[in-house]
Design an enzyme around this catalytic site. Sequence first.
Site, short mmCIF file in Angstrom:
data_model
loop_
_atom_site.label_atom_id
_atom_site.label_comp_id
_atom_site.label_asym_id
_atom_site.label_seq_id
_atom_site.Cartn_x
_atom_site.Cartn_y
_atom_site.Cartn_z
CD GLU A 94 7.05 13.99 -2.20
OE1 GLU A 94 7.09 13.22 -3.18
OE2 GLU A 94 6.20 13.89 -1.28
N GLY A 342 -3.04 -26.41 -5.64
CA GLY A 342 -2.93 -26.46 -7.10
C GLY A 342 -4.24 -26.34 -7.82
#
Length: 607
Positions: A94, A342
């Site tokens: 900002e 896996g």
Amino acid sequence: MPHLHLRLRLSSLSPPPPPTSLRSNLPSPRLTITCSATSASHDVSLLLRAADLADRSAGLSSPHPNFGCVIARKDSHEVVGEGFLYAQGTKCAELQAVEAAGELATGGVAYLNLEPGDCYGDHTAVSALVQAGISRVVVGLRHPLHHLRGKAIQSLRSEGIQVHVLGEDLKSRLYEEALKSCLTVNAPLLYRAAFRVPFSVLKYAMTLDGKIAASSGHASWVSSKLSRGRVFELRGRSDAIVVGGNTVRRDDPQLTARHGGSHVPVRIVMSQTFDLPEEAKLWNILEAYTIVATQRGARKDLQKKLAAKGVEVVEFDILNPRDVMAYCYDRGYLSVLWECGGGLAAPAISAGVIHKVYAFVAPKIIGGVNAPSPVGELGMVQMSQALNLVDVSFEQIGPDMLISGYLQPIPDLSPTIPSADEIPSIDPALSPYETNIISFYKTWDPFGAFSNFSPHPIEMPYENGKHAVWPSVEHYYQAHKFVGVDSPISRDLVEKIMTANSPEEAARMGRRLQREHPKLVCTDWENTKIDVMYRALKCKFLTYPHLNAMLRSTAGSVLVEASPHDLFWGGGREGEGLNYLGRLLMQLRSEILEQEASPKLALTQST
């Protein structure tokens, strides 16, 4: 969404008060907004731009939420200023946008992908918008962290600024694309807030017949060079990369981002038995830090050897993916990339810690009854039990197809975070008023401004009596490892650290240079580093009145730097740390309170 177990730090129940009025108190009624299609189109376009800006910092410096701000003229919708948060400890989006817009910000509209936080402790983001004369703010999402949620929106409205929030004030279907973009760019923060684990992504490359390697274990390479380049991008967006022991033994990976950015993710190896080689690329910590997570008591001899190389070993009573992710949460990680086989992917999915999947599918067939697949046994026996991905995307990358999707949708936190008033009904043992221990760690914590990484420049003596402005306490601390050493190389190292783009970068740079140039480190550094830190902290808290007041407000409370891995400056994982940062702050607090009491005491005695 499943019920979330509440486990709040007590310090998070006492956020600092909202800012005092910055300009005249104007009425701020809540309005039901009816926007034309043209007006909505401009809002959507500029919110998408803010989200895109926010995403630019990904892979540069982490961890931090992604903030973007675009300021446009109210009538013409011309963009006059914009900015994004580069890292924690740097100028907020900002303020950057306001500075870029200058006088053109007056009467303009600010578009924010996320409600501002308050890393400064002084409401800089809100102050910048108010003082610039912004007339309207459009917010993509409320802040997901409880102690920040709604605070900035309320402060802006109390200043007479119109604030419109997607999904609340702006409910048209025209805004769905912008809302999705705002959710996606801060998905890691949203998952972290909802599930108290980092956002975890499982990545794998497989052949068309579902194999990640040949039956021999050979896997170089399943996917194309272009796909591997995308993997480097994913690594650069992550705070940590997780692999299993099999991957280390079989592939000896390096697991660096190799994307040219300044952020390098931590590498985590999960090995229950510590059956790991004594020599591996991951044990070289000059480029990236390595953690080995293992079962308590496993191979103490090898643990000592790896620790001597600088590898951190973390023991768990029972090693499992959820506890490792809980540990990563405590370290402040937002995003974790799983690049395991896996055998580890399956328990991670079963534990519910995998949120998104990236599958690179190569147009190859390798075959092999025993060739490994990307996910091991999940205990499912019917296709109806299969896990379905949501929000699935398809992208061709060279010859490969990238399929991605979420196992768990991005959480909507609006109904799930309780207020302090609701806490006793959820857990009667918790009281929002028991704040005798205040923990802080990252700058997004309620008392995060206490951190040495907070964005507060300090002016301190440098060399030959000259003063210099240091971007943060951490910049000053890391650079002083090399200050006073009579060497042009040492002076060059100090300048590099001093000009680092963020405190996180200064810390990484200082630690790496200390390892690379041990002879250039001050000979008495271990004896003087506490004094160096205290001088910097004292300057910070005497320079900024609001920080001074925040520190004084903790009188009677124990301050704990909640880093689970830094056993010198932090409190450690199980309270075994020395907590020197907390101690120094309590010492400084005592000095400030004593000085404050002295004039009052003198006045009392004189009367």
